[in-house]
Design a protein around this motif. Structure first.
Motif, PDB file in Angstrom:
ATOM      1  N   GLY A 134       0.777  -1.247   0.000  1.00 17.50           N
ATOM      2  CA  GLY A 134       0.000   0.000   0.000  1.00 17.50           C
ATOM      3  C   GLY A 134       0.797   1.279   0.000  1.00 17.50           C
ATOM      4  N   ARG A 135       1.847   1.319   0.842  1.00 13.69           N
ATOM      5  CA  ARG A 135       2.596   2.565   0.977  1.00 13.69           C
ATOM      6  C   ARG A 135       3.299   2.949  -0.321  1.00 13.69           C
ATOM      7  N   GLN A 136       3.877   1.928  -0.992  1.00 13.74           N
ATOM      8  CA  GLN A 136       4.569   2.215  -2.259  1.00 13.74           C
ATOM      9  C   GLN A 136       3.584   2.597  -3.356  1.00 13.74           C
ATOM     10  N   VAL A 137       2.422   1.919  -3.389  1.00 19.45           N
ATOM     11  CA  VAL A 137       1.385   2.229  -4.384  1.00 19.45           C
ATOM     12  C   VAL A 137       0.972   3.682  -4.250  1.00 19.45           C
ATOM     13  N   ILE A 138       0.750   4.087  -2.987  1.00 18.97           N
ATOM     14  CA  ILE A 138       0.266   5.439  -2.720  1.00 18.97           C
ATOM     15  C   ILE A 138       1.337   6.488  -3.041  1.00 18.97           C
ATOM     16  N   ALA A 139       2.614   6.158  -2.776  1.00 19.53           N
ATOM     17  CA  ALA A 139       3.708   7.092  -3.084  1.00 19.53           C
ATOM     18  C   ALA A 139       3.775   7.378  -4.578  1.00 19.53           C
ATOM     19  N   VAL A 140       3.561   6.346  -5.403  1.00 18.55           N
ATOM     20  CA  VAL A 140       3.561   6.536  -6.864  1.00 18.55           C
ATOM     21  C   VAL A 140       2.327   7.331  -7.288  1.00 18.55           C
ATOM     22  N   ALA A 141       1.181   7.023  -6.674  1.00 14.66           N
ATOM     23  CA  ALA A 141      -0.073   7.712  -7.029  1.00 14.66           C
ATOM     24  C   ALA A 141       0.042   9.219  -6.815  1.00 14.66           C
ATOM     25  N   ARG A 142       0.802   9.632  -5.809  1.00 13.32           N
ATOM     26  CA  ARG A 142       0.960  11.071  -5.508  1.00 13.32           C
ATOM     27  C   ARG A 142       1.696  11.814  -6.616  1.00 13.32           C
ATOM     28  N   THR A 143       2.477  11.088  -7.455  1.00 15.80           N
ATOM     29  CA  THR A 143       3.254  11.750  -8.521  1.00 15.80           C
ATOM     30  C   THR A 143       2.468  11.841  -9.832  1.00 15.80           C
ATOM     31  N   ALA A 144       1.255  11.287  -9.858  1.00 10.62           N
ATOM     32  CA  ALA A 144       0.480  11.243 -11.107  1.00 10.62           C
ATOM     33  C   ALA A 144      -0.226  12.578 -11.383  1.00 10.62           C
ATOM     34  N   ASP A 145      -0.642  12.764 -12.636  1.00 12.61           N
ATOM     35  CA  ASP A 145      -1.437  13.947 -13.021  1.00 12.61           C
ATOM     36  C   ASP A 145      -2.922  13.645 -12.896  1.00 12.61           C
ATOM     37  N   LEU A 146      -3.255  12.351 -12.884  1.00 10.50           N
ATOM     38  CA  LEU A 146      -4.660  11.921 -12.825  1.00 10.50           C
ATOM     39  C   LEU A 146      -4.724  10.535 -12.190  1.00 10.50           C
ATOM     40  N   ILE A 147      -5.742  10.315 -11.369  1.00 10.84           N
ATOM     41  CA  ILE A 147      -5.993   8.980 -10.805  1.00 10.84           C
ATOM     42  C   ILE A 147      -7.126   8.342 -11.607  1.00 10.84           C
ATOM     43  N   LEU A 148      -6.870   7.136 -12.104  1.00 10.99           N
ATOM     44  CA  LEU A 148      -7.905   6.361 -12.789  1.00 10.99           C
ATOM     45  C   LEU A 148      -8.312   5.261 -11.810  1.00 10.99           C
ATOM     46  N   MET A 149      -9.451   5.456 -11.150  1.00  9.56           N
ATOM     47  CA  MET A 149      -9.870   4.485 -10.141  1.00  9.56           C
ATOM     48  C   MET A 149     -10.745   3.420 -10.774  1.00  9.56           C
ATOM     49  N   MET A 150     -10.209   2.202 -10.813  1.00 13.95           N
ATOM     50  CA  MET A 150     -10.899   1.083 -11.461  1.00 13.95           C
ATOM     51  C   MET A 150     -11.777   0.366 -10.442  1.00 13.95           C
ATOM     52  N   LEU A 151     -13.055   0.202 -10.762  1.00 11.46           N
ATOM     53  CA  LEU A 151     -14.002  -0.416  -9.831  1.00 11.46           C
ATOM     54  C   LEU A 151     -14.774  -1.537 -10.517  1.00 11.46           C
ATOM     55  N   ASP A 152     -15.141  -2.532  -9.752  1.00 11.55           N
ATOM     56  CA  ASP A 152     -15.986  -3.619 -10.250  1.00 11.55           C
ATOM     57  C   ASP A 152     -17.432  -3.121 -10.198  1.00 11.55           C
ATOM     58  N   ALA A 153     -18.103  -3.095 -11.346  1.00 10.77           N
ATOM     59  CA  ALA A 153     -19.458  -2.512 -11.413  1.00 10.77           C
ATOM     60  C   ALA A 153     -20.451  -3.199 -10.471  1.00 10.77           C
ATOM     61  N   SER A 154     -20.188  -4.467 -10.123  1.00  7.46           N
ATOM     62  CA  SER A 154     -21.124  -5.173  -9.241  1.00  7.46           C
ATOM     63  C   SER A 154     -20.853  -4.910  -7.754  1.00  7.46           C
ATOM     64  N   LYS A 155     -19.641  -4.366  -7.443  1.00  2.70           N
ATOM     65  CA  LYS A 155     -19.328  -4.070  -6.033  1.00  2.70           C
ATOM     66  C   LYS A 155     -18.928  -2.606  -5.869  1.00  2.70           C
ATOM     67  N   ASP A 215     -20.003   0.560  -5.028  1.00  7.52           N
ATOM     68  CA  ASP A 215     -20.131   1.523  -3.926  1.00  7.52           C
ATOM     69  C   ASP A 215     -19.197   1.200  -2.766  1.00  7.52           C
ATOM     70  N   VAL A 216     -19.102  -0.089  -2.414  1.00  5.11           N
ATOM     71  CA  VAL A 216     -18.231  -0.512  -1.304  1.00  5.11           C
ATOM     72  C   VAL A 216     -16.781  -0.211  -1.648  1.00  5.11           C
ATOM     73  N   GLN A 217     -16.358  -0.615  -2.855  1.00  4.10           N
ATOM     74  CA  GLN A 217     -14.961  -0.419  -3.279  1.00  4.10           C
ATOM     75  C   GLN A 217     -14.605   1.060  -3.332  1.00  4.10           C
ATOM     76  N   ARG A 218     -15.494   1.847  -3.915  1.00  3.64           N
ATOM     77  CA  ARG A 218     -15.212   3.284  -4.077  1.00  3.64           C
ATOM     78  C   ARG A 218     -15.026   3.965  -2.721  1.00  3.64           C
ATOM     79  N   ASP A 219     -15.915   3.682  -1.772  1.00  2.24           N
ATOM     80  CA  ASP A 219     -15.827   4.304  -0.441  1.00  2.24           C
ATOM     81  C   ASP A 219     -14.528   3.926   0.253  1.00  2.24           C
ATOM     82  N   LEU A 220     -14.152   2.644   0.179  1.00  3.21           N
ATOM     83  CA  LEU A 220     -12.925   2.187   0.842  1.00  3.21           C
ATOM     84  C   LEU A 220     -11.670   2.817   0.217  1.00  3.21           C
ATOM     85  N   LEU A 221     -11.639   2.875  -1.127  1.00  2.22           N
ATOM     86  CA  LEU A 221     -10.471   3.451  -1.813  1.00  2.22           C
ATOM     87  C   LEU A 221     -10.348   4.945  -1.525  1.00  2.22           C
TER      88      LEU A 221
END
Length: 363
Positions: free
Chosen positions: A129-150, A152-158
């Motif tokens: 998690g920590r390394q994933v988040i460190a890379v995400a901070r350097t991006a120009d845009l976050i593309l949050m990929m979600l499973d359409a059947s789950k 709301d739960v996934q989006r809130d947690l992320l």
């Protein structure tokens, strides 16, 4: 008591404290303490973190971080949109490191990073998690990929995980002027009516940070959380596009409901549904424009363009061509939608539009 235990204790106290006028100062101080401990948690310890990050060289015209839970289709999307093959399988945690790919679209090279699946508790260092988040901070845009059947739960947690590490999605930076001084106490002022915070709470939050001399000016009605963000000075404000995958597994009514949500797009990577539209929206969110150059007496070169950000001026274009060009600049001729007539003679402050053509005239 370790940092994680302290964070857990404060979170529990915040959740069991009733939110009313009498407790707002207490909650404000708790939130400041929580932000301080979370900041400490994200500072890499010199021994354990060495060589563990995903150091991917930033390349291309923009960087997009692909974030999501395991097995939502991130690797499939990367393999479909780019020439990079990311291992895909029906089991979780197929991707264990950061895999970069390049989307070639409208003459731009957009770097797409397929990051390992985030799990709950990633902000506290669980999984990678920590390394994933460190890379995400350097991006120009976050593309949050979600499973359409789950979704709301996934989006809130992320969102919660990213929020707790100082990544603010689709939010503007709070309009608060803050400067630490050497003396004179705390000078507090505001240019508008404040309904979510007052001078006493500002002082209590600053004292929690051991700040006793500072200048604070609120230019808009902000909350205690937003003031803490400004004091912390390590927050990243990024646009986020929510991509709901596997729409082939849900009803058409549900697809329609998800598609109408703000900042959201529905796709199916397996059936290649709506991926063209995803690229269009990606271009819009990254605020990229194409500028073509023209030599005197010749036709513009439409095979080669400069990829720049929306809002750039002729001065930025000169720097992109060659940094010595500004010294010899006399004026520019511009054809396109940014002008009243074509060609229009303009100076360095003229703002360019997408697909404008420019000819630089030297002294």
């Amino acid at each position: 008591m370790g940092i994680l235990e302290k964070i857990s204790e404060i979170e529990k106290e915040i959740s069991r404290t009733q939110k009313n006028k009498a407790t707002e100062y207490h909650l404000g101080v708790l939130k400041a303490k929580l932000a301080k401990y979370r900041a400490q948690l994200l500072e890499p310890s010199k021994k354990s973190e060495k060589g563990e990050g995903f150091d991917v060289l930033k390349s291309g015209d923009a960087r997009v971080a692909l974030i999501g839970f395991p097995s939502v289709g991130k690797s499939t999307l990367l393999s479909t949109l780019t020439k990079t093959e990311s291992e895909t399988a029906s089991y979780e945690f197929t991707t264990l490191t950061c895999i970069p790919g390049v989307i070639e679209y409208k003459g731009a090279n957009i770097q797409l990073l397929d990051l390992p699946g985030i799990i709950e508790g990633a902000s506290q260092g669980k999984g990678r998690g920590r390394q994933v988040i460190a890379v995400a901070r350097t991006a120009d845009l976050i593309l949050m990929m979600l499973d359409a059947s789950k979704q709301d739960v996934q989006r809130d947690l992320l969102e919660k995980e990213l929020e707790s590490v100082g990544i603010r999605l689709n939010k503007l930076k709070p309009n608060i002027y803050f400067k630490i001084k050497k003396g004179g106490g705390i000078a507090f002022n505001s240019t508008c009516a404040l309904t979510k915070i007052d001078e006493k709470m500002v002082q209590m939050i600053l004292h929690e940070y051991k700040i006793f001399n500072a200048e604070v000016l609120f230019r808009e009605d902000c909350s205690a959380d937003e003031l803490i963000d400004v004091i912390s000075a390590n927050r990243v404000y990024l646009p986020c596009l929510y991509v709901y995958n596997k729409i082939d597994q849900i009803s058409i009514e549900e697809v329609d409901r998800i598609a109408k949500k703000p900042n959201s797009i529905v796709v199916s990577c397996n059936f290649l549904l709506n991926l063209d539209y995803l690229l269009e929206i990606l271009w819009e969110y990254l605020a990229l424009i194409r500028v073509y150059t023209k030599k005197p007496g010749q036709a513009p070169d439409f095979n080669d363009c400069l990829i720049l950000r929306r809002g750039v001026t002729v001065e930025h274009v000169c720097h992109a061509i060659h940094r010595s060009l500004i010294g010899a600049f006399k004026y520019a001729l511009v054809w396109g939608t940014s002008t009243k007539y074509s060609p229009q003679r303009v100076g360095l402050n003229h703002v360019m539009d997408d697909e404008d053509v420019i000819q630089i005239v030297k002294k």
